[in-house]
Design an enzyme around this catalytic site. Structure first.
Site, mmCIF file in Angstrom:
data_model
loop_
_atom_site.group_PDB
_atom_site.id
_atom_site.type_symbol
_atom_site.label_atom_id
_atom_site.label_comp_id
_atom_site.label_asym_id
_atom_site.label_seq_id
_atom_site.Cartn_x
_atom_site.Cartn_y
_atom_site.Cartn_z
ATOM 1 N N ARG A 6 -44.035 -5.559 -24.207
ATOM 2 C CA ARG A 6 -43.460 -5.363 -25.540
ATOM 3 C C ARG A 6 -43.414 -3.845 -25.729
ATOM 4 O O ARG A 6 -44.408 -3.240 -26.110
ATOM 5 C CB ARG A 6 -44.347 -6.012 -26.603
ATOM 6 C CG ARG A 6 -44.512 -7.524 -26.430
ATOM 7 C CD ARG A 6 -45.197 -8.114 -27.659
ATOM 8 N NE ARG A 6 -45.634 -9.488 -27.443
ATOM 9 C CZ ARG A 6 -44.837 -10.551 -27.492
ATOM 10 N NH1 ARG A 6 -43.551 -10.396 -27.710
ATOM 11 N NH2 ARG A 6 -45.336 -11.762 -27.306
ATOM 12 N N SER A 7 -42.261 -3.252 -25.432
ATOM 13 C CA SER A 7 -42.166 -1.790 -25.395
ATOM 14 C C SER A 7 -42.066 -1.200 -26.802
ATOM 15 O O SER A 7 -41.110 -1.468 -27.534
ATOM 16 C CB SER A 7 -40.941 -1.370 -24.579
ATOM 17 O OG SER A 7 -40.767 0.027 -24.654
ATOM 18 N N GLY A 9 -36.890 -12.885 -26.011
ATOM 19 C CA GLY A 9 -36.784 -13.518 -27.324
ATOM 20 C C GLY A 9 -36.121 -12.596 -28.340
ATOM 21 O O GLY A 9 -35.377 -11.668 -27.972
ATOM 22 N N GLY A 58 -37.077 -10.118 -30.419
ATOM 23 C CA GLY A 58 -37.273 -8.668 -30.377
ATOM 24 C C GLY A 58 -36.533 -8.048 -29.197
ATOM 25 O O GLY A 58 -35.917 -6.979 -29.325
ATOM 26 N N SER A 59 -36.580 -8.736 -28.065
ATOM 27 C CA SER A 59 -35.960 -8.198 -26.845
ATOM 28 C C SER A 59 -34.436 -8.154 -26.974
ATOM 29 O O SER A 59 -33.785 -7.195 -26.556
ATOM 30 C CB SER A 59 -36.336 -9.060 -25.643
ATOM 31 O OG SER A 59 -37.729 -9.207 -25.593
ATOM 32 N N ILE A 109 -40.768 -19.149 -25.666
ATOM 33 C CA ILE A 109 -41.299 -20.495 -25.931
ATOM 34 C C ILE A 109 -41.054 -20.923 -27.374
ATOM 35 O O ILE A 109 -41.161 -22.101 -27.697
ATOM 36 C CB ILE A 109 -42.819 -20.581 -25.637
ATOM 37 C CG1 ILE A 109 -43.623 -19.664 -26.572
ATOM 38 C CG2 ILE A 109 -43.108 -20.274 -24.178
ATOM 39 C CD1 ILE A 109 -45.114 -19.968 -26.602
ATOM 40 N N ASP A 110 -40.713 -19.971 -28.256
ATOM 41 C CA ASP A 110 -40.665 -20.269 -29.700
ATOM 42 C C ASP A 110 -39.428 -21.048 -30.137
ATOM 43 O O ASP A 110 -39.421 -21.619 -31.225
ATOM 44 C CB ASP A 110 -40.720 -18.963 -30.508
ATOM 45 C CG ASP A 110 -41.980 -18.157 -30.243
ATOM 46 O OD1 ASP A 110 -42.996 -18.766 -29.867
ATOM 47 O OD2 ASP A 110 -41.940 -16.922 -30.399
ATOM 48 N N SER A 153 -59.488 -41.386 -37.474
ATOM 49 C CA SER A 153 -59.361 -40.038 -36.921
ATOM 50 C C SER A 153 -57.950 -39.543 -37.226
ATOM 51 O O SER A 153 -57.087 -40.328 -37.618
ATOM 52 C CB SER A 153 -59.596 -40.060 -35.411
ATOM 53 O OG SER A 153 -58.556 -40.775 -34.790
ATOM 54 N N ARG A 198 -48.313 -20.642 -22.754
ATOM 55 C CA ARG A 198 -47.221 -19.847 -22.176
ATOM 56 C C ARG A 198 -47.140 -19.972 -20.661
ATOM 57 O O ARG A 198 -46.154 -19.535 -20.054
ATOM 58 C CB ARG A 198 -47.384 -18.375 -22.565
ATOM 59 C CG ARG A 198 -47.001 -18.062 -23.977
ATOM 60 C CD ARG A 198 -46.021 -16.907 -24.072
ATOM 61 N NE ARG A 198 -46.518 -15.672 -23.586
ATOM 62 C CZ ARG A 198 -47.035 -14.693 -24.355
ATOM 63 N NH1 ARG A 198 -47.099 -14.854 -25.659
ATOM 64 N NH2 ARG A 198 -47.453 -13.589 -23.821
#
Ligand code: F6P
Length: 322
Positions: free
Chosen positions: A72-73, A102, A104-105, A127-128, A216, A255
């Site tokens: 993540r630059s 994703g 940001g990229s 993955i999102d 449960s 991931r």
């Protein structure tokens, strides 16, 4: 265009290697030179680049993570960082860039494309599943299956001990992983950022669900800095001490792992689609698949439009949780 650079950026996702393979092989088949850029945009800024042949991508379709590494630059988010990246592209003789990543990229790719009139093509690698314009993203299906397997295991303990489990899953600001994994794993509820469900409604639901027919209960919670699984568990613990509550935060195991057939196919189709896009002179688009058809989505739509959840699924989950 003679030479195409390829990089992976942001969080790794299962299927990224299948995408690198597809872009490299299809690129070479179509007469392009391919250069692999290591460590995402950081590698572009620092010229960490190597020529890729078909051998570089042999036997990687089944591997999780990314052989190109990722980052993540921070530097690339600044105009000065993008200038350095552009200078490297010129120096390396790269005429077009394929970015697998994703939101940001792909936002980074959009800025580079706009500022330097440079052809960039994006592949949805996250993955999102939070990129608009494509039904699914590379990595999402594998992660969904991983979560389903984990919750199946947690259910054994939930049932045996008659406990309430809050299972926290990834997704950043999107509830796709939580909502779909809840349906797949037969969970009693999903708490997702897109829904108005607040904790009081949740407790109401649990009172009904647990007291009437269930001993449960499993609730899948989307990660959130303020209202994650811990928050709900603490509230239930305080207000309903008769329940035996536990929390399980699945974390980064979500991931990893070998990509599913679905993700490998999506990566292969969009990877080949990226080379076709370059050939056709397309630029600044993300390659996706919608209704079984390859689509080219302008970056601005892919990253800025909010992908909606299917609200019908809230009712599906409700109906099935009695
Ligand atoms: O975007 C993928 C993702 O796994 C999100 O679901 C999560 O919020 C984030 O990345 C975690 O990032 P990191 O691995 O940098 O902590």
């Amino acid at each position: 265009i003679r030479c195409i650079g390829i990089l992976t950026s942001g969080g790794d996702a299962p299927g990224m290697n299948a995408a690198i393979r597809a872009v490299t092989r299809s690129g070479i088949s179509n007469g392009y030179k391919i250069k692999g850029i290591y460590r995402g945009y950081d590698g572009l800024i620092n010229d960490d680049i190597q020529i890729f042949t078909t051998e570089n991508v042999s036997s990687i379709i089944q591997r999780g993570g990314t052989i190109l590494r990722t980052a993540r630059s921070k530097e690339f988010t600044t105009p000065a960082g993008r200038k350095k990246a552009y200078d490297t592209l010129v120096k390396e003789g790269i005429d077009a860039l394929v970015v697998i990543g994703g939101n940001g990229s792909l936002t980074g790719a959009m800025l580079l494309a706009d500022e330097y009139d440079f052809p960039c093509i994006g592949l949805p690698g996250t993955i999102d599943n939070d990129l608009w314009g494509t039904d699914s993203t590379i990595g999402y299906d594998t992660t969904l299956n991983t979560i389903k397997e984990c919750v199946d295991k947690i259910r054994d303990t939930a049932t045996s001990h008659e406990r309430i489990f809050f299972v926290e899953v990834m997704g950043r600001d999107a509830g796709f992983l939580a909502q779909y994994s809840a349906i797949a794993a037969g969970a009693e509820a999903a708490i997702i950022p897109e829904d108005s469900t607040d904790s009081d409604q949740l407790i109401e639901f649990m009172k009904r669900g647990i007291r009437k027919s269930k001993k449960s209960c499993i609730v899948i919670v989307s990660e959130s800095p303020k209202c994650g699984a811990m928050y709900y568990a603490e509230r239930v613990n305080k207000e309903y001490p008769e329940f035996d509550v536990r929390v399980s935060i699945l974390g980064h195991l979500q991931r990893g792992g070998s990509p599913s057939a679905h993700d490998r196919i999506l990566a292969s189709l969009t990877g080949v689609g990226a080379i076709q896009a370059v050939k056709q002179g397309q630029r600044n688009v993300m390659v996706g698949v919608r209704n079984n058809e390859l689509v080219y989505v302008p970056f601005v739509d892919a990253v800025r439009k909010k992908k909606p959840i299917d609200r019908n699924l809230i009712k599906v989950l409700d109906d099935l949780s009695i």
